[in-house]
Scaffold this motif. Structure first.
Motif, PDB file in Angstrom:
ATOM      1  N   GLU A 130     -15.176 -31.330  90.509  1.00  0.00           N
ATOM      2  CA  GLU A 130     -15.476 -32.548  89.765  1.00  0.00           C
ATOM      3  C   GLU A 130     -16.504 -33.397  90.514  1.00  0.00           C
ATOM      4  O   GLU A 130     -16.849 -33.137  91.681  1.00  0.00           O
ATOM      5  CB  GLU A 130     -14.195 -33.364  89.553  1.00  0.00           C
ATOM      6  CG  GLU A 130     -13.372 -32.909  88.365  1.00  0.00           C
ATOM      7  CD  GLU A 130     -13.990 -33.357  87.038  1.00  0.00           C
ATOM      8  OE1 GLU A 130     -15.158 -33.792  87.028  1.00  0.00           O
ATOM      9  OE2 GLU A 130     -13.297 -33.269  86.012  1.00  0.00           O
ATOM     10  N   ASP A 131     -16.963 -34.462  89.844  1.00  0.00           N
ATOM     11  CA  ASP A 131     -17.834 -35.442  90.491  1.00  0.00           C
ATOM     12  C   ASP A 131     -17.034 -36.698  90.819  1.00  0.00           C
ATOM     13  O   ASP A 131     -15.901 -36.885  90.371  1.00  0.00           O
ATOM     14  CB  ASP A 131     -19.033 -35.774  89.606  1.00  0.00           C
ATOM     15  CG  ASP A 131     -18.610 -36.205  88.212  1.00  0.00           C
ATOM     16  OD1 ASP A 131     -17.681 -37.032  88.097  1.00  0.00           O
ATOM     17  OD2 ASP A 131     -19.190 -35.712  87.228  1.00  0.00           O
ATOM     18  N   HIS A 134     -15.499 -39.004  87.750  1.00  0.00           N
ATOM     19  CA  HIS A 134     -14.284 -38.620  87.042  1.00  0.00           C
ATOM     20  C   HIS A 134     -13.040 -38.633  87.929  1.00  0.00           C
ATOM     21  O   HIS A 134     -11.923 -38.835  87.431  1.00  0.00           O
ATOM     22  CB  HIS A 134     -14.456 -37.225  86.418  1.00  0.00           C
ATOM     23  CG  HIS A 134     -15.416 -37.198  85.279  1.00  0.00           C
ATOM     24  ND1 HIS A 134     -16.738 -36.856  85.434  1.00  0.00           N
ATOM     25  CD2 HIS A 134     -15.251 -37.515  83.966  1.00  0.00           C
ATOM     26  CE1 HIS A 134     -17.351 -36.925  84.256  1.00  0.00           C
ATOM     27  NE2 HIS A 134     -16.472 -37.319  83.354  1.00  0.00           N
ATOM     28  N   VAL A 135     -13.216 -38.436  89.250  1.00  0.00           N
ATOM     29  CA  VAL A 135     -12.050 -38.390  90.137  1.00  0.00           C
ATOM     30  C   VAL A 135     -11.687 -39.779  90.668  1.00  0.00           C
ATOM     31  O   VAL A 135     -10.500 -40.121  90.764  1.00  0.00           O
ATOM     32  CB  VAL A 135     -12.296 -37.415  91.306  1.00  0.00           C
ATOM     33  CG1 VAL A 135     -11.124 -37.432  92.294  1.00  0.00           C
ATOM     34  CG2 VAL A 135     -12.502 -36.001  90.786  1.00  0.00           C
ATOM     35  N   ARG A 165     -11.036 -31.545  92.694  1.00  0.00           N
ATOM     36  CA  ARG A 165     -10.259 -32.672  92.162  1.00  0.00           C
ATOM     37  C   ARG A 165      -8.939 -32.824  92.920  1.00  0.00           C
ATOM     38  O   ARG A 165      -8.258 -31.853  93.240  1.00  0.00           O
ATOM     39  CB  ARG A 165     -10.000 -32.496  90.668  1.00  0.00           C
ATOM     40  CG  ARG A 165      -9.100 -31.322  90.320  1.00  0.00           C
ATOM     41  CD  ARG A 165      -9.010 -31.139  88.832  1.00  0.00           C
ATOM     42  NE  ARG A 165      -8.095 -30.034  88.496  1.00  0.00           N
ATOM     43  CZ  ARG A 165      -7.937 -29.527  87.289  1.00  0.00           C
ATOM     44  NH1 ARG A 165      -8.647 -30.013  86.271  1.00  0.00           N
ATOM     45  NH2 ARG A 165      -7.085 -28.549  87.062  1.00  0.00           N
ATOM     46  N   SER A 170      -8.571 -36.827  86.305  1.00  0.00           N
ATOM     47  CA  SER A 170      -9.949 -36.652  85.837  1.00  0.00           C
ATOM     48  C   SER A 170      -9.983 -36.132  84.404  1.00  0.00           C
ATOM     49  O   SER A 170     -10.922 -36.420  83.650  1.00  0.00           O
ATOM     50  CB  SER A 170     -10.693 -35.690  86.765  1.00  0.00           C
ATOM     51  OG  SER A 170     -10.028 -34.428  86.815  1.00  0.00           O
ATOM     52  N   ARG A 174     -12.034 -37.628  81.096  1.00  0.00           N
ATOM     53  CA  ARG A 174     -12.847 -36.804  80.200  1.00  0.00           C
ATOM     54  C   ARG A 174     -12.348 -36.903  78.757  1.00  0.00           C
ATOM     55  O   ARG A 174     -13.145 -36.901  77.813  1.00  0.00           O
ATOM     56  CB  ARG A 174     -12.843 -35.352  80.680  1.00  0.00           C
ATOM     57  CG  ARG A 174     -13.619 -35.132  81.968  1.00  0.00           C
ATOM     58  CD  ARG A 174     -13.651 -33.682  82.383  1.00  0.00           C
ATOM     59  NE  ARG A 174     -14.496 -33.479  83.549  1.00  0.00           N
ATOM     60  CZ  ARG A 174     -15.827 -33.316  83.519  1.00  0.00           C
ATOM     61  NH1 ARG A 174     -16.449 -33.331  82.334  1.00  0.00           N
ATOM     62  NH2 ARG A 174     -16.517 -33.143  84.616  1.00  0.00           N
TER      63      ARG A 174
END
Length: 221
Positions: A130-131, A134-135, A165, A170, A174
């Motif tokens: 993940e980036d 989102h985390v 993650r 996350s 999304r």
């Protein structure tokens, strides 16, 4: 030359036990050079008044030999086919063997999904890598939060941050990016945290989170 009675006795006493002895019988009594065929050759040497009677006797002898041959041949072929049917076909593809079974964690996660799907939730999935948005950032993690430290999280790249993650939250982010309320989902999946591996802990484990966004929603008390 053997007479008709002698040849008939030979036919009756001839032992046929397999395909080889059956072929010997055919050559001796039914081929063009057989003893019966030789009797037909004697017709030309006989008196005219005796030919018809003698010819009929030889025909009857030949029919007897042929019928016996056909009966024994049918029995041998039937026995051969029956024996062949007992031999497995080695060219046939082997039956598929189901090896192993599902992992206990997979069984448990599937059971959790089933329970929540029965009460109207949907299961969502997303990437393990993940980036930061989102985390952490979209979930209001402060810049100094310990989870952002290298000793707690597996970072793959920095600036911009890419990481494994640390929770399935996350997936909530999304889902809310793509869907308007009402939202009723669960977020099962693997998560990764930089922890010491012991008999009670591991750096990879599984998590299930739930998200329910709608009007007049409350937890039962």
């Amino acid at each position: 030359m053997k007479n008709i009675d002698e040849i008939r006795a030979e036919i009756e006493n001839f032992k046929i036990e397999n395909a080889e002895s059956l072929e010997q019988y055919r050559i001796q009594f039914l081929s063009k050079k057989s003893e019966i065929q030789a009797l037909f050759g004697e017709l030309k040497n006989m008196a005219q008044e005796n030919r018809k009677e003698f010819g009929q006797l030889v025909n009857d002898l030949r029919d007897m030999a042929q019928n016996h041959y056909n009966e024994v041949k049918a029995k041998i072929e039937s026995a051969t086919e029956q024996k062949a049917s007992l031999i497995p076909d080695i060219t046939r593809p082997a039956a598929r063997q189901n090896v192993g079974s599902m992992h206990p964690i997979s069984l448990m996660m599937n059971e959790v999904r089933r329970i929540f799907e029965d009460i109207g939730f949907s299961a969502v999935e997303g990437p393990d890598i993940e980036d930061d948005w989102h985390v952490f950032t979209a979930l209001n993690f402060a810049e100094e939060h310990p989870a952002r430290d290298m000793q707690d999280t597996f970072f793959i790249e920095l600036h911009p941050d890419v990481l494994l993650r640390t929770h399935t939250s996350s997936l909530q982010v999304r889902t809310m990016e793509k869907q308007q309320p009402p939202i009723r989902v669960i977020c099962p999946g693997r998560v990764f945290r930089n922890e010491a591996i012991t008999s009670r802990a591991h750096c990879i484990f599984h998590q299930v989170e739930g998200l329910y966004v709608a009007e007049n929603v409350r937890l039962p008390i």
